[in-house]
Design a protein around this motif. Structure first.
Motif, short mmCIF file in Angstrom:
data_model
loop_
_atom_site.label_atom_id
_atom_site.label_comp_id
_atom_site.label_asym_id
_atom_site.label_seq_id
_atom_site.Cartn_x
_atom_site.Cartn_y
_atom_site.Cartn_z
N ILE A 178 33.12 34.09 42.04
CA ILE A 178 34.52 34.12 42.43
C ILE A 178 34.76 33.70 43.88
O ILE A 178 35.89 33.46 44.29
N ILE A 179 33.71 33.60 44.71
CA ILE A 179 33.88 33.28 46.13
C ILE A 179 34.64 31.97 46.35
O ILE A 179 35.54 31.92 47.19
N PRO A 180 34.35 30.87 45.65
CA PRO A 180 35.13 29.64 45.86
C PRO A 180 36.62 29.85 45.63
O PRO A 180 37.46 29.31 46.37
N ASP A 181 36.99 30.63 44.62
CA ASP A 181 38.40 30.92 44.36
C ASP A 181 39.01 31.75 45.49
O ASP A 181 40.15 31.53 45.90
N LEU A 182 38.22 32.71 46.01
CA LEU A 182 38.72 33.55 47.12
C LEU A 182 39.03 32.69 48.34
O LEU A 182 40.05 32.89 49.02
N ILE A 183 38.15 31.76 48.63
CA ILE A 183 38.37 30.89 49.79
C ILE A 183 39.65 30.07 49.60
O ILE A 183 40.46 29.92 50.53
N ARG A 184 39.86 29.55 48.38
CA ARG A 184 41.06 28.74 48.11
C ARG A 184 42.32 29.60 48.23
O ARG A 184 43.33 29.17 48.79
N TRP A 185 42.28 30.81 47.72
CA TRP A 185 43.45 31.68 47.77
C TRP A 185 43.78 32.10 49.21
O TRP A 185 44.95 32.27 49.57
N LEU A 186 42.74 32.31 50.04
CA LEU A 186 42.99 32.67 51.44
C LEU A 186 43.67 31.54 52.22
O LEU A 186 44.34 31.78 53.23
N ASP A 217 27.83 47.45 47.10
CA ASP A 217 26.63 46.86 47.70
C ASP A 217 26.40 45.42 47.25
O ASP A 217 26.20 44.53 48.06
N ALA A 218 26.41 45.20 45.95
CA ALA A 218 26.05 43.88 45.43
C ALA A 218 27.02 42.81 45.91
O ALA A 218 26.62 41.76 46.43
N SER A 219 28.31 43.06 45.72
CA SER A 219 29.31 42.07 46.13
C SER A 219 29.38 41.93 47.64
O SER A 219 29.67 40.85 48.16
N ASN A 237 29.16 38.21 39.58
CA ASN A 237 30.62 38.01 39.57
C ASN A 237 31.14 37.62 40.94
O ASN A 237 32.03 36.76 41.06
N ALA A 238 30.61 38.27 42.01
CA ALA A 238 31.07 37.96 43.36
C ALA A 238 30.73 36.53 43.74
O ALA A 238 31.54 35.82 44.35
N PHE A 281 41.68 42.28 47.77
CA PHE A 281 40.63 42.17 46.77
C PHE A 281 39.25 42.05 47.43
O PHE A 281 38.28 42.67 47.00
N ILE A 282 39.18 41.23 48.48
CA ILE A 282 37.92 41.09 49.22
C ILE A 282 37.50 42.42 49.83
O ILE A 282 36.31 42.76 49.87
#
Length: 793
Positions: A126-134, A156-158, A122-123, A148-149
């Motif tokens: 979702i990383i590309p979306d996180l970068i865009r939102w930042l 651990d996993a994320s 899941n992490a 959220f980050i």
């Protein structure tokens, strides 16, 4: 049924070999059966009837599955479900209860494996979306994304997915740096929502910094300037996140220390020393320690930010041992810098440190050890700086001297002993009251015992020998000190050290001590019996050989050094020791019989350094006390050199003691039996000419020629008996009080040991005033008593 299980069948089941071998589940099942049988027997013992026993057995049989499910999967049970107990008392757990704990662990492990894979996938998605939102212009979107980050970084996993994608960390840092509210100077515009955003970003970096991949990602994303800015924000949680992250970077990430220094990390950290949180300030001090090690500029920056005062206040007020340790570590590091030394002393640092060491009790000795390193680094300024030279050092001496006897649990040399010896070496330099105080505190036997226990440890023997050299000369109780060295077996210890393979720094200290103890007539014979006279001759010849090898024809080099020790200093020290030893006739015979001595003395009469010439001519004067010595001097061709020495002293307004020794030697040569009248007349005419020309120059300004030599200018005959009469102040080995004789005690100089020893300790670290001027283990070295290098490593 349960109640029908007989003891015979149960025993048979126990005795039969298990088809499952060592299967733990089978073992638990067998234990469960045993427990149920034992319970049946226990019920019988408590008077239950067979019918009651049968009902209980039926109940156990029908609820066995529920008991297992309640123990292993309690979440599947309906509320209010009653499970009958299988034992009359609860002292011992049942077999099912024993099985419950490992089964729960297994269940959670399987669940974590499933969830870990899910979190990681899941992490990553979702990383590309996180970068865009930042990168969104709406600060609310950025804030929620940062939070959220932060939540993702807690798992651990994320977290590992975030660390492996450097772009998301870089974008997070850039988003915070570009934020309109990232201005520590203006906190009025920072509301709770903005602080949440900064706190979430700082918390994310904090969580990532616990792993090497995270540290690398933060460093490559230029996160250090952002973290340093966060140190200025009022929220303590934000400061904590930023500070601990910086600490992890400084300690574990290559290149981070220089980056923190370049972006003003020290200037941002020093004000945090005033914080009330002991744990926070402890981390601040640890960061400052790493930043100042081996960095002279960093030490000056701490000084400019009033760091020494803040650190001393911590040492004065705090009782938290970890904070005291880290604060003292920073003081140890900066106390090798001269301006910091003065600032520490100006704020009464000496009293604060001594009181902290004396009045506090610590679980470990590491705080006391750090304080000793600081005191050692300060000790050269306490003696050399006129602002502190007249201060009382009784408190520090009372703390230091007993530590000379300290050992660790295995009987090995304790680091506190090294510091104590270094401090004493400096504090007893040219300070009469300190010398006497050390004697009164039984310092002499303790110094000798330390050398006896650890003869091969130069880092203790060298400062100890220097301290003994200082306290055996130039103060009202020096004679008592020399007797104490003899009475406590010091001569044997000194001779033992001298016969080892030692560096020249230690040799120079030992030779100076031998010169001092040889002033006492009763010590000269034991020194001879211990082979010290022969060893002095050997060392003199070695030093002279090094000087000659490095010198060109017709002149002496004055810059010949080994182990950072000038060889002409060693030669001077050996000559001074031989001068005192030669006052004993038997010692004189040994010196005279070794032809190496005269071959060294004659050329040294022309050495450009006055102290070397004075020491050489003084030994020659003592040798001339015997007929054999006079013959040796005459045969060596020393007379022209002695005569030239008198003329040179007159021409250059030189030292009167050199002239006095030369005159005494020439006079003794002229008084030898068997010399013709013409030889004596010629020699005495030469002396009359020199004495008449020298005037006050020979005997010192404002003085007249001593009456001992008046007869040389008289027309009367002079006595011819060999040493039966003549000048009493220069007769034999007895010198009158009106003779100006050089006292090379001194060697009473600040201790300058081998700096390499403390580069290894550690550490201390050191010996040069560890900045000691014993900076053993760095300030700019002083001419003869360097500065100890950083002893904070």
């Amino acid at each position: 049924m349960f109640v029908d299980v007989s003891s015979r069948s149960f025993l048979a089941l126990q005795a039969a070999p298990s088809v499952y071998g060592d299967d733990p589940v089978r073992a638990v099942f067998e234990e469960m059966m045993e427990t149920e049988y034992a319970a049946s027997y226990e019920f019988q013992q408590h008077g239950y009837t067979p019918d009651q026993m049968e009902d209980i057995g039926n109940q156990y049989f029908t609820t066995r599955g529920q008991r297992v499910r309640a123990a292993m999967f309690p979440e599947t049970m309906d509320e209010g479900t009653e499970i009958p107990a299988t034992q009359l008392t609860e002292e011992e757990p049942t077999a099912v209860e024993k099985l419950a704990e490992p089964s729960q662990l297994l269940k959670h492990a399987v669940s974590n494996i499933v969830n870990y894979q899910s979190d990681a996938e899941n992490a990553v998605r979702i990383i590309p979306d996180l970068i865009r939102w930042l990168q969104d212009k709406d600060e609310e979107v950025v804030r929620k994304t940062a939070m959220f980050i932060h939540e993702l970084s807690k798992k651990d996993a994320s977290r590992f997915a975030l660390m492996r994608d450097a772009q998301v960390v870089s974008t997070l840092v850039k988003a915070m740096q570009n934020s309109s509210h990232l201005n520590p100077a203006d906190t009025s515009s920072i509301n709770d929502e903005k602080m949440q955003s900064l706190g979430a970003a700082a918390g994310t970096l904090y969580n990532l910094s616990a792993f090497p991949e995270g540290l690398s990602a933060i460093f490559k994303s230029y996160g250090i300037p952002f973290l340093i800015k966060l140190l200025g924000f009022p929220a303590e949680q934000v400061q904590k996140y930023a500070l601990v992250t910086l600490h992890n970077l400084i300690e574990h990430q290559e290149g981070a220390k220089a980056e923190v220094f370049r972006h003003g990390g020290i200037q941002a950290m020093v004000p945090l020393l005033r914080k009330q949180s002991h744990r926070l300030v402890t981390v601040v001090c640890d960061c400052l320690k790493y930043l100042t090690l081996g960095n002279q500029e960093a030490k000056v920056i701490i000084l400019a930010a009033n760091g020494p005062y803040e650190l001393l206040q911590i040492m004065k007020m705090s009782t938290y041992e970890k904070l005291l340790y880290t604060a003292s570590s920073v003081l140890k590091a900066i106390s090798v810098e001269p301006h910091n030394k003065k600032e520490i002393l100006r704020h009464k640092g000496l009293d604060i440190l001594v009181n902290c060491a004396q009045m506090r009790s610590f679980e470990t000795s590491r705080v006391i050890t750090n304080i000793l390193y600081i005191l050692r680094n300060l000790s050269d300024m306490l003696i050399n700086d006129p602002d502190f030279k007249d201060s009382s050092f009784d408190g520090i001496l009372e703390l230091i001297v007993p530590l000379l006897d300290k050992q660790d649990a295995a009987g090995r040399l304790h680091s506190q002993v090294l510091c104590a010896a270094g401090i004493l070496s400096n504090l007893t330099c040219n300070n009469q009251s300190n010398k006497m105080k050390v004697i009164h505190l039984d310092g002499i036997p303790l110094l000798l015992r330390a050398c006896q226990r650890h003869p091969s440890r130069e880092e203790i023997t060298e400062p100890a020998m220097c301290t003994l050299r200082h306290i055996t000369s130039r103060h009202p109780e020096c004679e008592q000190a020399r007797h104490l060295v003899h009475n406590f077996g010091g001569l044997q210890i000194i001779a033992g050290l001298l016969n080892q393979q030692n560096p020249w720094t230690l040799i120079k200290a030992i030779v100076g001590l031998i010169k001092n103890v040889a002033v006492e007539r009763t010590n000269r014979s034991p020194l001879r019996q211990l082979g010290v006279v022969n060893k002095m001759i050997e060392l003199l010849y070695q030093a002279y050989s090094f000087i000659r090898e490095a010198s060109g024809s017709g002149h002496f080099s004055t810059d010949v050094s080994l182990d950072n020790v000038r060889m002409h200093d060693v030669a001077e020290a050996c000559l001074s020791a031989l001068y005192e030893l030669a006052k004993d006739p038997n010692n004189r015979a040994i010196i005279r019989s070794d032809t190496r001595v005269i071959t060294v003395l004659v050329p040294l009469l022309a050495h450009p350094i006055e102290n070397v010439v004075r020491s050489a001519v003084s030994v020659m004067s003592e040798l001339s006390s015997d007929r054999e010595g006079c013959q040796l001097i005459e045969l060596s061709g020393a007379v022209p050199g002695l005569t030239n020495l008198l003329h040179r002293q007159n021409a250059h307004n030189g030292s009167d003691s050199i002239g006095t020794y030369a005159v005494n030697t020439l006079y003794n040569l002229g008084e030898m039996e068997g010399k013709s009248v013409d030889y004596r007349n010629g020699l005495h005419i030469e002396l009359m000419d020199v004495l008449a020309q020298g005037g006050n120059v020979m005997w010192g300004s404002g003085s007249e020629m001593p009456a001992d030599y008046d007869y040389l200018l008289s027309s009367n005959d002079y006595p011819h008996q060999y040493h039966s009469s003549g000048p009493p102040s220069v007769h034999g080995s007895v010198y009158g009080t009106n003779l100006s004789v050089y006292d090379p005690d001194g060697m009473d100089v600040s201790h300058t040991p081998n700096q390499q020893v403390w580069e290894q300790y550690a550490s201390a670290t050191p010996i040069n005033s560890y900045d000691i001027s014993h900076s053993y283990h760095g300030a700019t070295p002083l001419p003869d008593s360097g500065s100890w290098k950083d002893s904070d490593v």
